[in-house]
Design a protein around this motif. Structure first.
Motif, PDB file in Angstrom:
ATOM      1  N   TYR A 228       0.830  -1.205   0.000  1.00 30.01           N
ATOM      2  CA  TYR A 228       0.000   0.000   0.000  1.00 30.01           C
ATOM      3  C   TYR A 228       0.871   1.265   0.000  1.00 30.01           C
ATOM      4  O   TYR A 228       0.699   2.135  -0.837  1.00 30.01           O
ATOM      5  CB  TYR A 228      -0.912   0.006   1.224  1.00 30.01           C
ATOM      6  N   ASN A 229       1.750   1.370   0.994  1.00 30.43           N
ATOM      7  CA  ASN A 229       2.658   2.521   1.118  1.00 30.43           C
ATOM      8  C   ASN A 229       1.893   3.838   1.066  1.00 30.43           C
ATOM      9  O   ASN A 229       2.173   4.722   0.247  1.00 30.43           O
ATOM     10  CB  ASN A 229       3.736   2.479   0.032  1.00 30.43           C
ATOM     11  N   GLU A 230       0.922   3.966   1.935  1.00 30.44           N
ATOM     12  CA  GLU A 230       0.135   5.186   2.060  1.00 30.44           C
ATOM     13  C   GLU A 230       0.288   5.723   3.474  1.00 30.44           C
ATOM     14  O   GLU A 230       0.309   4.952   4.443  1.00 30.44           O
ATOM     15  CB  GLU A 230      -1.333   4.931   1.728  1.00 30.44           C
ATOM     16  N   GLN A 231       0.387   7.029   3.596  1.00 34.00           N
ATOM     17  CA  GLN A 231       0.655   7.670   4.884  1.00 34.00           C
ATOM     18  C   GLN A 231      -0.458   8.652   5.212  1.00 34.00           C
ATOM     19  O   GLN A 231      -0.928   9.390   4.346  1.00 34.00           O
ATOM     20  CB  GLN A 231       2.007   8.385   4.851  1.00 34.00           C
ATOM     21  N   TYR A 232      -0.861   8.668   6.493  1.00 35.30           N
ATOM     22  CA  TYR A 232      -1.942   9.531   6.960  1.00 35.30           C
ATOM     23  C   TYR A 232      -1.573  10.107   8.321  1.00 35.30           C
ATOM     24  O   TYR A 232      -0.731   9.552   9.039  1.00 35.30           O
ATOM     25  CB  TYR A 232      -3.262   8.750   7.054  1.00 35.30           C
ATOM     26  N   THR A 233      -2.217  11.212   8.669  1.00 36.98           N
ATOM     27  CA  THR A 233      -1.938  11.893   9.934  1.00 36.98           C
ATOM     28  C   THR A 233      -3.246  12.220  10.641  1.00 36.98           C
ATOM     29  O   THR A 233      -4.291  12.419  10.006  1.00 36.98           O
ATOM     30  CB  THR A 233      -1.150  13.197   9.709  1.00 36.98           C
ATOM     31  N   TRP A 234      -3.163  12.270  11.976  1.00 37.43           N
ATOM     32  CA  TRP A 234      -4.283  12.669  12.826  1.00 37.43           C
ATOM     33  C   TRP A 234      -3.762  13.607  13.915  1.00 37.43           C
ATOM     34  O   TRP A 234      -2.598  13.512  14.315  1.00 37.43           O
ATOM     35  CB  TRP A 234      -4.930  11.474  13.514  1.00 37.43           C
ATOM     36  N   GLU A 235      -4.613  14.472  14.384  1.00 38.22           N
ATOM     37  CA  GLU A 235      -4.308  15.268  15.565  1.00 38.22           C
ATOM     38  C   GLU A 235      -4.684  14.469  16.802  1.00 38.22           C
ATOM     39  O   GLU A 235      -5.745  13.832  16.856  1.00 38.22           O
ATOM     40  CB  GLU A 235      -5.077  16.596  15.549  1.00 38.22           C
ATOM     41  N   VAL A 236      -3.834  14.520  17.829  1.00 41.07           N
ATOM     42  CA  VAL A 236      -4.053  13.777  19.069  1.00 41.07           C
ATOM     43  C   VAL A 236      -4.444  14.781  20.154  1.00 41.07           C
ATOM     44  O   VAL A 236      -3.745  15.773  20.376  1.00 41.07           O
ATOM     45  CB  VAL A 236      -2.790  12.997  19.479  1.00 41.07           C
ATOM     46  N   TYR A 237      -5.561  14.491  20.827  1.00 39.44           N
ATOM     47  CA  TYR A 237      -6.029  15.342  21.901  1.00 39.44           C
ATOM     48  C   TYR A 237      -5.898  14.679  23.271  1.00 39.44           C
ATOM     49  O   TYR A 237      -5.975  15.358  24.284  1.00 39.44           O
ATOM     50  CB  TYR A 237      -7.500  15.727  21.676  1.00 39.44           C
ATOM     51  N   ASP A 238      -5.733  13.378  23.284  1.00 36.11           N
ATOM     52  CA  ASP A 238      -5.605  12.665  24.551  1.00 36.11           C
ATOM     53  C   ASP A 238      -4.783  11.406  24.311  1.00 36.11           C
ATOM     54  O   ASP A 238      -5.057  10.661  23.359  1.00 36.11           O
ATOM     55  CB  ASP A 238      -6.989  12.297  25.105  1.00 36.11           C
ATOM     56  N   PRO A 239      -3.753  11.153  25.141  1.00 36.28           N
ATOM     57  CA  PRO A 239      -2.943   9.942  24.918  1.00 36.28           C
ATOM     58  C   PRO A 239      -3.663   8.657  25.275  1.00 36.28           C
ATOM     59  O   PRO A 239      -3.238   7.581  24.843  1.00 36.28           O
ATOM     60  CB  PRO A 239      -1.719  10.172  25.816  1.00 36.28           C
ATOM     61  N   ALA A 240      -4.743   8.735  26.065  1.00 38.23           N
ATOM     62  CA  ALA A 240      -5.472   7.531  26.470  1.00 38.23           C
ATOM     63  C   ALA A 240      -6.479   7.133  25.405  1.00 38.23           C
ATOM     64  O   ALA A 240      -7.648   6.857  25.700  1.00 38.23           O
ATOM     65  CB  ALA A 240      -6.161   7.759  27.810  1.00 38.23           C
ATOM     66  N   THR A 241      -6.055   7.118  24.163  1.00 45.63           N
ATOM     67  CA  THR A 241      -6.909   6.756  23.040  1.00 45.63           C
ATOM     68  C   THR A 241      -6.217   5.683  22.215  1.00 45.63           C
ATOM     69  O   THR A 241      -5.027   5.424  22.367  1.00 45.63           O
ATOM     70  CB  THR A 241      -7.200   7.985  22.162  1.00 45.63           C
ATOM     71  N   VAL A 242      -6.992   5.064  21.327  1.00 40.50           N
ATOM     72  CA  VAL A 242      -6.521   3.882  20.608  1.00 40.50           C
ATOM     73  C   VAL A 242      -6.730   4.076  19.113  1.00 40.50           C
ATOM     74  O   VAL A 242      -7.808   4.508  18.667  1.00 40.50           O
ATOM     75  CB  VAL A 242      -7.263   2.612  21.078  1.00 40.50           C
ATOM     76  N   LEU A 243      -5.690   3.780  18.342  1.00 40.19           N
ATOM     77  CA  LEU A 243      -5.773   3.736  16.884  1.00 40.19           C
ATOM     78  C   LEU A 243      -6.106   2.308  16.467  1.00 40.19           C
ATOM     79  O   LEU A 243      -5.491   1.351  16.943  1.00 40.19           O
ATOM     80  CB  LEU A 243      -4.445   4.172  16.268  1.00 40.19           C
ATOM     81  N   THR A 244      -7.075   2.163  15.570  1.00 43.98           N
ATOM     82  CA  THR A 244      -7.478   0.846  15.084  1.00 43.98           C
ATOM     83  C   THR A 244      -7.258   0.780  13.584  1.00 43.98           C
ATOM     84  O   THR A 244      -7.685   1.679  12.852  1.00 43.98           O
ATOM     85  CB  THR A 244      -8.963   0.572  15.402  1.00 43.98           C
ATOM     86  N   VAL A 245      -6.571  -0.264  13.137  1.00 46.45           N
ATOM     87  CA  VAL A 245      -6.297  -0.491  11.716  1.00 46.45           C
ATOM     88  C   VAL A 245      -6.825  -1.876  11.359  1.00 46.45           C
ATOM     89  O   VAL A 245      -6.466  -2.866  12.006  1.00 46.45           O
ATOM     90  CB  VAL A 245      -4.790  -0.397  11.390  1.00 46.45           C
ATOM     91  N   GLY A 246      -7.684  -1.945  10.366  1.00 46.30           N
ATOM     92  CA  GLY A 246      -8.266  -3.213   9.940  1.00 46.30           C
ATOM     93  C   GLY A 246      -7.956  -3.505   8.482  1.00 46.30           C
ATOM     94  O   GLY A 246      -7.745  -2.593   7.674  1.00 46.30           O
ATOM     95  N   VAL A 247      -7.930  -4.791   8.140  1.00 44.01           N
ATOM     96  CA  VAL A 247      -7.702  -5.242   6.768  1.00 44.01           C
ATOM     97  C   VAL A 247      -8.938  -6.006   6.320  1.00 44.01           C
ATOM     98  O   VAL A 247      -9.443  -6.867   7.063  1.00 44.01           O
ATOM     99  CB  VAL A 247      -6.446  -6.130   6.658  1.00 44.01           C
ATOM    100  N   PHE A 248      -9.430  -5.688   5.122  1.00 45.13           N
ATOM    101  CA  PHE A 248     -10.659  -6.289   4.615  1.00 45.13           C
ATOM    102  C   PHE A 248     -10.452  -6.739   3.173  1.00 45.13           C
ATOM    103  O   PHE A 248      -9.611  -6.201   2.438  1.00 45.13           O
ATOM    104  CB  PHE A 248     -11.815  -5.282   4.671  1.00 45.13           C
ATOM    105  N   ASP A 249     -11.255  -7.724   2.797  1.00 46.09           N
ATOM    106  CA  ASP A 249     -11.297  -8.170   1.409  1.00 46.09           C
ATOM    107  C   ASP A 249     -12.471  -7.487   0.726  1.00 46.09           C
ATOM    108  O   ASP A 249     -13.602  -7.544   1.211  1.00 46.09           O
ATOM    109  CB  ASP A 249     -11.447  -9.690   1.330  1.00 46.09           C
TER     110      ASP A 249
END
Length: 979
Positions: free
Chosen positions: A622-643
């Motif tokens: 894929y080699n794709e890059q994305y960014t998000w602003e973080v407002y609280d460190p007690a949060t979770v990033l979720t990455v899923g793979v689908f067909d």
């Protein structure tokens, strides 16, 4: 003689101690095993040497293998050439040796050789057992000084030509591939270097032992900013790039804009033109227009460099025909002459090119094109048609399902409807008192108040009904007063429709003004003819002071309230590079063969991203890059793979392949984490590895002070504490929020389907699961393991299992009692020292899925079938009856445990409640005597005597329970009053 051999591959070392006085070392490694010694070559003046040398050591007696130890000692070669100084050592027990198929490269921290020696850094080794008869045993080293070698070949091993040699070199060029690629010239060499496969650095098993294939793997890939080693980037050039967390990929971009003055072959009539772009065996086709000489396409095609097998680009204009498409004209490009564009350069301006016929002569007609070489950082990349995609999807199709897109969740609000009362109820039966309730509805959400039997044609409820609504507000709030005529029949007394756009918004718990709303009967055409109008008294508000949970509270990626005025400034930036996946399972069949069309989805906060779909590949890049602003460190990033199930046939669901969760607070600031995560999915047949996902993650903190201050602030917005919602209410609202978000995102183009949103949000995490219940129970037990261990240790002290330890505890106890002011300082100092001691064992990796903690690898088939059952159940009544009996058994044990805890508490209450008069008399007399004794006895003396009594020697103990425990067990509880 045994044919078993121990293979030791000495890969590399990292961050060694400098020993030559010039901040460098000339290191070599000695392997000691079963009185045999082997040495590597010397790597001159290098603190990060790479050997990649393999030794095969004979094992005469396999039965002694678990008792043996492998030692790898790292030395510095001194100037004399005949002396050495220690840099550290690694000891590996023979019981941990594994076969070659399970062996991986592990980086072991170097330990001190002696008390006064120093050690720093890591040594990468791959240790395995093999019985391959074709491998000959390496010759032991018997000299007293290390051998020198001027051989700089990185594949110099103990045995050359071995099939177990370590073959990963991150700086090795692929000369042959470059020689045949038309892209290789001086300009491209300046822009990018050849991409490389990632190098495996470490394998992490987590807190519980797992199979090797389920472990987290740290890699050392070469990204846009350079090679990543230990979270640091080794720069290759000074060119700045915004895509520094992904591997650079080169593409040939062809933008087909429009054409003019096109004519058919016989110059009569109009054309149905389209454009075909060809590079070797790969081609892309635009949509065709009917009956026009000046069509406009505005279509971009992207051809990946790694698949290029030609040095010529052909752009052909054709005329669409039912039998055979006619040739109109062609434009040729030499790939060596195509310019290179690197953002932030402006887009390349398209030019008019004259069309040529098959003989190379100019035709009447021109085609506007722009051709350039770029990377995935190019602005045209997200909307470009890739060659593998164009082979399956019609370019003219309005629904692509394959493009990379960014989605934003709608802003969610809690709608609070306070139903106060209703007046002037009008029913058809005048002799019957109405039994009324209020039904409120927003979209598919329906809630009801309790039924109230009206005595005066008026009814009062004063109940709060909570809904979830999304901006822009498309649904209205519909309220109706229902009369329960019979047990299965309700009659509407009227309804009111209230647009949510007119509802007042609030950020705190202040009361909004209540209003009276007139109910209208839906079957009455002229409301003015109704003599009495029923009115309902309501207080409606849009509560923006809450955070609307649209995902599991344990994995929430955003904790901000709805109203933007309450948002705090961001504390950092989260950057995610989705590199590739490998070893994916085949998910469907196309043209008689298995295939997989995968894409990734990442969610954090309100922003969802979807990568492009890689068609027909089990190792997609894929080699794709994305960014998000973080407002609280007690949060979770979720990455899923689908067909992707929408290619070829509509209506199919997108199948889940796996997902990864990463908590932001576990990431160090400004460090790049490059790991390969196992994609583990629970199926009815058990846990299954669907492949691995390679990610690069970096969290950049803008202000360390602000981030530290966040730890003292409330986790949720103020309204969650001022006017909290019940757990049942939160779960119901979360379910509604997931449905609202899924409905909105499914309307995007391409749609983010409902099954994807539900899987990413853990929509079904609240349902019963025997496996999950077991996992949570043992999680609870592991939490109290420290207390259990302390209690066991104190029990050993009390029974004098180790007299020396017990004597020291007596001394410490006496000091703390005599000087009570030392108790708290000693406790805090102890925790401080424990924290420092545990620093060396801190986690070096983000959390990942653990099958042992989840009890996924030990779940029974029937338990898994129950977990994957629908709600309500779709299984046979006999099977449901068996599962219900099992659930009753489990719940019975829980019920007994809860009852036992309640019994102990009720016995404590019975001490002074006179439920047992004799016991109460005994206790109050004891309290009086204890008060007198404690009044005249110094507290320190009493505490010492009590402590010594508890820790008395076993010879002074009785086997029967003590009198206080017997007295407590005889106290009554309320169990006698239970039915």
């Amino acid at each position: 003689m045994s044919n078993l051999k121990l293979g030791v591959e000495v890969v590399s070392a990292h961050n060694l101690i400098p020993k030559d006085g010039k901040d460098l070392s000339s290191a070599f490694v000695e392997i000691h095993f079963d009185n045999q010694k082997f040495r590597t070559t010397v790597k001159e003046k290098d603190l990060d040497p790479v050997w990649n040398e393999t030794f095969y050591i004979n094992i005469p007696d396999p039965n002694r293998l678990p008792k043996l130890t492998l030692e790898a000692l790292v030395f510095n070669n001194n100037k004399t050439g005949r002396s050495k100084s220690s840099l550290g050592k690694v000891c590996i027990a023979g019981s941990s040796f594994v076969p070659y198929s399970d062996a991986v490269v592990l980086h072991y921290p170097l330990e001190k050789v002696g008390v006064f020696s120093r050690a720093r850094g890591e040594l990468g080794l791959k240790v395995f057992i093999t019985d391959d008869p074709s491998l000959s045993t390496s010759n032991p080293f018997s000299m007293d000084f290390p051998s020198h070698s001027n051989n700089t070949e990185p594949f110099s091993n103990g045995k050359k030509g071995s099939r177990h040699t370590f073959h990963h070199l991150p700086n090795r060029k692929h000369e042959q591939q470059q020689a045949h690629s038309p892209f290789v010239d001086s300009r491209m060499g300046q822009m990018l270097s050849e991409p490389h496969d990632p190098k495996l650095v470490r394998v992490y098993s987590g807190s519980s032992s797992q199979p090797v294939e389920h472990m987290l793997k740290e890699t050392s890939p070469i990204l846009g900013g350079g090679q990543v080693v230990g979270g640091r980037v080794l720069r290759r050039d000074r060119r700045a790039t915004t895509y520094d967390l992904v591997e650079p990929m080169e593409f040939l971009f062809v933008r087909v804009v429009k054409a003019r003055d096109l004519h058919s072959k016989d110059f009569t009539g109009s054309l149905d033109p389209y454009v075909e772009v060809r590079v070797g065996n790969y081609k892309g086709i635009t949509k065709h227009f009917e009956k026009t000489e000046s069509p406009e396409w505005h279509t971009v095609f992207a051809f990946p460099k790694e698949r290029m097998q030609s040095s010529v680009l052909n752009v052909v204009v054709k005329d669409k025909d039912m039998v055979k498409d006619d040739f109109v004209g062609i434009v040729h490009f030499d790939l060596h002459e195509i310019p290179t564009r690197v953002p932030p350069d402006s887009p390349l301006a398209p030019e008019w090119y004259s069309l040529e016929n098959k003989k190379g002569k100019k035709n009447k007609g021109e085609l506007m094109l722009a051709v350039w070489i770029g990377t995935q950082a190019d602005e045209a990349f997200p909307d470009a048609w890739h060659t593998d995609e164009a082979s399956l999807i019609d370019v003219s199709s309005p629904s692509t399902h394959i493009r990379s897109k960014v989605y934003h969740s709608p802003r969610l609000w809690y709608v609070r409807v306070n139903v106060i009362e209703a007046q002037d109820l009008v029913t058809d039966e005048k002799t019957r008192l109405p039994d009324v309730y209020v039904k409120a509805q927003i979209g598919s959400q329906i809630l009801k108040t309790r039924p109230v039997r009206s005595q005066t044609m008026n009814a009062q409820w004063n109940e709060d009904l909570m809904f979830v609504a999304a901006e822009p507000f498309e649904e209205h709030l519909i309220l109706s007063v229902e009369d329960r005529v019979a047990s299965n029949k309700d009659e509407s007394l009227g309804q009111a429709i209230i647009p949510l756009n007119e509802v007042q918004k609030r950020a705190d718990n202040r009361l909004v003004q209540a209003g009276w709303y007139t109910l209208q009967k839906s079957d009455v055409e002229e409301p003015k003819k109704v003599k009495f109008a029923t009115r309902i008294h309501l207080r409606i508000s849009l509560d923006g002071g809450y955070h609307v949970f649209d995902e599991s509270t344990h994995y929430s990626s955003d904790l901000r309230p709805t109203i933007k005025q309450l948002w705090k400034p961001s504390i950092g930036i989260l950057e995610l590079g989705i590199l590739n996946a490998h070893g994916l399972q085949l998910m469907k069949t196309r043209d008689g063969r298995g295939t997989t069309d995968t894409y990734c989805v990442a969610k954090y906060g309100h922003k969802w991203i979807r990568t492009r779909t890689i068609v027909d590949s089990v190792n997609p890049k894929y080699n794709e890059q994305y960014t998000w602003e973080v407002y609280d460190p007690a949060t979770v990033l979720t990455v899923g793979v689908f067909d992707n199930g929408q290619l070829g046939e509509d209506g199919k669901r997108d199948m889940k392949i796996g997902k990864v969760r990463i908590r932001i607070s576990t990431l160090e600031a400004n460090r790049i984490y490059t790991h390969s995560y196992p994609l583990l999915v629970l199926h009815p047949s058990g846990v299954k590895k669907m492949g691995e996902l390679h990610l690069a993650i970096r969290f950049s903190c803008t202000s360390t002070v602000d981030m530290m201050c966040i730890y003292s602030r409330p986790l949720l917005p103020k309204m969650h504490y001022v006017k909290p919602l019940s757990m049942a209410q939160q779960e119901m609202l979360r379910h509604q929020a997931v449905n609202v978000v899924a409905a909105r995102l499914s309307r995007a183009e391409p749609p983010l389907r409902k099954e994807v949103v539900e899987y990413m949000s853990d929509a079904n995490s609240h349902l019963w699961s025997m496996r999950r219940s077991k996992a949570n129970f043992f999680r609870l037990m592991s939490v109290f393991n420290g207390l259990f261990s302390a209690a066991k240790w104190f029990g050993d002290v009390c029974i004098w299992k180790n007299p020396v330890t017990t004597g020291l505890v007596h001394i410490l106890f006496t000091l703390l009692v005599c000087f009570p002011e030392l108790i708290l300082p000693t406790g805090f100092l102890y925790m401080f020292l424990v924290g420092l001691w545990n620093y060396r064992y801190r986690a070096q990796y983000p959390p990942h899925m653990n099958t042992r903690i989840s009890f996924a690898d030990s779940a029974q088939p029937d338990e898994l079938d129950e977990e994957f059952d629908t709600f309500p159940t779709s299984r046979s009544p006999d099977l449901v009856r068996v599962r219900y009996d099992r659930l009753r058994s489990v719940a019975g044990r829980i019920q007994t445990a809860v009852g036992d805890v309640a019994t102990q508490g009720e016995r404590v209450q019975a001490l002074l409640s006179w439920r047992d008069p004799r016991a109460t008399v005994i206790f109050i007399v004891f309290c009086l005597a204890a008060a007198i004794v404690l009044y005249v006895t110094p507290f320190q003396l009493f505490a010492i005597m009590a402590g010594f009594f508890v820790m008395r020697h076993p010879m002074f103990r009785h086997k029967l329970p003590p009198a206080p425990l017997n007295f407590f067990r005889r106290l009554p509880a309320k169990t006698d009053s239970m039915l």
